[in-house]
Design an enzyme around this catalytic site. Structure first.
Site, short mmCIF file in Angstrom:
data_model
loop_
_atom_site.label_atom_id
_atom_site.label_comp_id
_atom_site.label_asym_id
_atom_site.label_seq_id
_atom_site.Cartn_x
_atom_site.Cartn_y
_atom_site.Cartn_z
N HIS A 1 27.49 92.51 47.02
CA HIS A 1 27.99 92.87 45.70
C HIS A 1 28.93 91.79 45.18
O HIS A 1 29.65 91.16 45.95
CB HIS A 1 28.68 94.23 45.71
CG HIS A 1 29.74 94.37 46.76
ND1 HIS A 1 29.45 94.65 48.07
CD2 HIS A 1 31.09 94.27 46.69
CE1 HIS A 1 30.57 94.73 48.77
NE2 HIS A 1 31.59 94.49 47.96
N HIS B 1 32.04 91.29 42.51
CA HIS B 1 33.07 91.97 41.71
C HIS B 1 33.26 91.20 40.41
O HIS B 1 33.46 89.98 40.44
CB HIS B 1 34.41 91.96 42.44
CG HIS B 1 34.43 92.66 43.76
ND1 HIS B 1 35.02 93.90 43.93
CD2 HIS B 1 33.97 92.31 44.98
CE1 HIS B 1 34.92 94.26 45.21
NE2 HIS B 1 34.29 93.32 45.87
P1 AMP Z 1 34.32 94.68 49.40
O1 AMP Z 1 33.23 95.12 50.36
O2 AMP Z 1 35.61 94.35 50.08
O3 AMP Z 1 33.87 93.55 48.51
O4 AMP Z 1 34.68 95.86 48.44
C1 AMP Z 1 34.00 97.08 48.35
C2 AMP Z 1 34.37 97.69 47.02
O5 AMP Z 1 33.62 98.87 46.84
C3 AMP Z 1 35.86 98.07 46.87
O6 AMP Z 1 36.38 97.42 45.72
C4 AMP Z 1 35.83 99.59 46.70
O7 AMP Z 1 36.81 100.05 45.81
C5 AMP Z 1 34.42 99.81 46.17
N1 AMP Z 1 33.82 101.11 46.43
C6 AMP Z 1 33.81 101.80 47.61
N2 AMP Z 1 33.10 102.93 47.48
C7 AMP Z 1 32.65 102.98 46.20
C8 AMP Z 1 31.86 103.89 45.45
N3 AMP Z 1 31.37 105.02 46.00
N4 AMP Z 1 31.59 103.61 44.15
C9 AMP Z 1 32.07 102.48 43.59
N5 AMP Z 1 32.82 101.57 44.24
C10 AMP Z 1 33.11 101.81 45.53
#
Ligand code: AMP
Length: 140
Positions: free
Chosen positions: A103, A105
């Protein structure tokens, strides 16, 4: 590197098994709001095809995700009155990754306003719903 886990949260969102605040979808990518936004409008862009992160993602899927991230960055400037946009992407735990479906951001930024720490506070569903509606409309 561990294998892709089809039961990760974002795979479940893609399959419709978990809810999300969707902002964009095409044949190869999907985008939705982060539920713990680091700034208003924080969006996640993911490939529809399984990929753990940049280390196993086919180049064409990655390129498409980048194109969609750019589209969302541009739209978010207008929708959220941003002065800038932070784009981040983490790989493996050591690289800061928590959810193991690739993903990107896209985080709209206002001059002089710090981002909240990662995963610090869940935004209210009604706020996210309104923001997703506005961003989706700008992207349509
Ligand atoms: P990262 O893997 O560190 O790049 O970040 C994972 C991101 O997913 C974080 O910013 C969380 O806030 C976000 N996140 C976790 N669960 C969900 C969800 N169910 N829906 C949307 N965002 C999520």
């Amino acid at each position: 590197m561990p294998a892709y886990d089809p039961n990760n949260i974002f795979a479940k969102i893609l399959r419709g098994e978990l809810p999300c605040f969707k902002v964009y979808e095409d044949d190869k990518a999907f985008a939705f709001l982060d539920i713990m936004p680091r700034a208003p409008g924080h969006t996640l862009v993911i490939p529809k095809a399984p990929a753990r992160n940049i280390l196993d993602c086919p180049a064409d899927d990655l390129a498409h995700v980048a194109k969609v991230a750019q589209k969302i960055a541009k739209a978010s400037v207008g929708v959220f009155g941003a002065d800038g946009v932070t784009v981040q992407q983490f790989n493996e735990g050591a690289g800061g990754q928590v959810v193991f479906h690739l993903h990107v951001h896209v985080i709209p930024r206002k001059a002089g306003v710090m981002m909240k720490p990662p995963a610090s506070e869940k935004e209210k569903p009604e706020v996210l719903a309104e923001q997703a509606k506005k961003l989706a409309a700008a992207l349509a």
